[in-house]
Design an enzyme around this catalytic site. Sequence first.
Site, mmCIF file in Angstrom:
data_model
loop_
_atom_site.group_PDB
_atom_site.id
_atom_site.type_symbol
_atom_site.label_atom_id
_atom_site.label_comp_id
_atom_site.label_asym_id
_atom_site.label_seq_id
_atom_site.Cartn_x
_atom_site.Cartn_y
_atom_site.Cartn_z
ATOM 1 N N SER A 42 0.957 -1.175 0.019
ATOM 2 C CA SER A 42 0.039 -0.175 0.062
ATOM 3 C C SER A 42 1.091 1.193 -0.002
ATOM 4 O O SER A 42 1.984 1.418 0.763
ATOM 5 C CB SER A 42 -0.886 -0.093 1.171
ATOM 6 O OG SER A 42 -1.618 1.121 1.247
ATOM 7 N N SER A 44 2.682 2.064 -2.442
ATOM 8 C CA SER A 44 4.045 1.843 -3.293
ATOM 9 C C SER A 44 3.935 2.751 -4.585
ATOM 10 O O SER A 44 4.826 3.070 -5.403
ATOM 11 C CB SER A 44 4.231 0.388 -3.601
ATOM 12 O OG SER A 44 3.220 -0.138 -4.279
ATOM 13 N N SER A 47 -1.829 2.570 -7.861
ATOM 14 C CA SER A 47 -2.907 3.475 -8.386
ATOM 15 C C SER A 47 -2.243 4.676 -9.231
ATOM 16 O O SER A 47 -2.636 4.943 -10.300
ATOM 17 C CB SER A 47 -4.046 4.074 -7.302
ATOM 18 O OG SER A 47 -4.302 2.866 -6.305
ATOM 19 N N SER A 114 -2.213 -7.689 -3.634
ATOM 20 C CA SER A 114 -2.129 -9.172 -3.894
ATOM 21 C C SER A 114 -0.775 -9.604 -3.192
ATOM 22 O O SER A 114 0.169 -9.873 -3.984
ATOM 23 C CB SER A 114 -2.288 -9.306 -5.394
ATOM 24 O OG SER A 114 -1.477 -8.532 -6.243
HETATM 25 P P1 ADP Z 1 -1.189 2.423 -4.074
HETATM 26 O O1 ADP Z 1 -2.117 2.188 -4.928
HETATM 27 O O2 ADP Z 1 0.211 1.460 -4.324
HETATM 28 O O3 ADP Z 1 -1.622 2.121 -2.596
HETATM 29 P P2 ADP Z 1 -0.909 5.125 -4.537
HETATM 30 O O4 ADP Z 1 -0.580 5.107 -5.760
HETATM 31 O O5 ADP Z 1 -2.336 5.295 -3.823
HETATM 32 O O6 ADP Z 1 -0.206 3.729 -3.800
HETATM 33 O O7 ADP Z 1 -0.002 6.094 -3.760
HETATM 34 C C1 ADP Z 1 1.298 6.233 -4.108
HETATM 35 C C2 ADP Z 1 1.899 7.724 -3.313
HETATM 36 O O8 ADP Z 1 3.145 7.925 -3.729
HETATM 37 C C3 ADP Z 1 1.113 9.023 -4.275
HETATM 38 O O9 ADP Z 1 0.953 10.072 -3.137
HETATM 39 C C4 ADP Z 1 2.065 9.318 -4.991
HETATM 40 O O10 ADP Z 1 2.063 10.720 -5.543
HETATM 41 C C5 ADP Z 1 3.305 9.174 -4.362
HETATM 42 N N1 ADP Z 1 4.656 8.890 -5.415
HETATM 43 C C6 ADP Z 1 5.769 9.514 -5.085
HETATM 44 N N2 ADP Z 1 6.685 9.045 -6.030
HETATM 45 C C7 ADP Z 1 6.067 8.074 -6.965
HETATM 46 C C8 ADP Z 1 6.353 7.400 -8.176
HETATM 47 N N3 ADP Z 1 7.500 7.418 -8.541
HETATM 48 N N4 ADP Z 1 5.457 6.584 -8.377
HETATM 49 C C9 ADP Z 1 4.233 6.386 -7.939
HETATM 50 N N5 ADP Z 1 3.970 7.248 -6.792
HETATM 51 C C10 ADP Z 1 4.685 8.023 -6.274
#
Ligand code: ADP
Length: 204
Positions: A42, A44, A47, A114
């Site tokens: 979560s 990472s 999304s 997953s």
């Molecule tokens: P997940 O869906 O894996 O739970 P999210 O996409 O909701 O994660 O959240 C990731 C967070 O990390 C977001 O706030 C995003 O802006 C931030 N972030 C910073 N750098 C990156 C990157 N290189 N790739 C993806 N997200 C990033």
Amino acid sequence: MEGFLLNVKSTNISWHRALVDREMREKLLGQNGILIWFTGLSGSGKSTIASELEMRLYNMGRLTYLLDGDNVRHGLNSNLGFTKEDRIENIRRTAEVCKLFVDSGIITISTFISPFKDDRDKVRKLLGKDFVEVYVDCPLEVCESRDPKGIYKKARNGEIKDFTGVDSPYEVPDNPEIVVSTNLDTVQQCVNKILDFLSCKVQE
Ligand code: ADP
């Protein structure tokens, strides 16, 4: 490796063959159906990267559909929690839905933590050559410092149980098709890496 077909209760049913098949739909759309399965902790970036990937594909004239882990839990899987058993069922149902989307010719993108290898391998088995596993690699400390939904804080306080990375394991994929490292690369760099991989797979 066992597939998902363990608890089959439907009997006396037969497969109905439709006149319009996958090949015809793919020809109509000018693309091939495929499943891009994001896995990772979560926070990472599953999304974030998946949404950007979908927008880039849309701008390229590709038909996509994004199944978001949280969103699916609002409807189809709203009766499932986070016990091991429920997580397995969450992935099984999702995989079956993804399979239908892929069969419709759509570039299907899913974002589910997953955490268990065995479940992901079952999805791989179900989808066969149409499965592309994307491991969104990011150290737990970084995910936790981002905490976009404030859930690590709740998990550390004990407000959430069985939280992946805190009191439930995350099993890193052995052989994913793609690895993106969101603590090292920008969102666009991660998306470019996935698009490079897909370029030969989704063309007509
Ligand atoms: P997940 O869906 O894996 O739970 P999210 O996409 O909701 O994660 O959240 C990731 C967070 O990390 C977001 O706030 C995003 O802006 C931030 N972030 C910073 N750098 C990156 C990157 N290189 N790739 C993806 N997200 C990033």
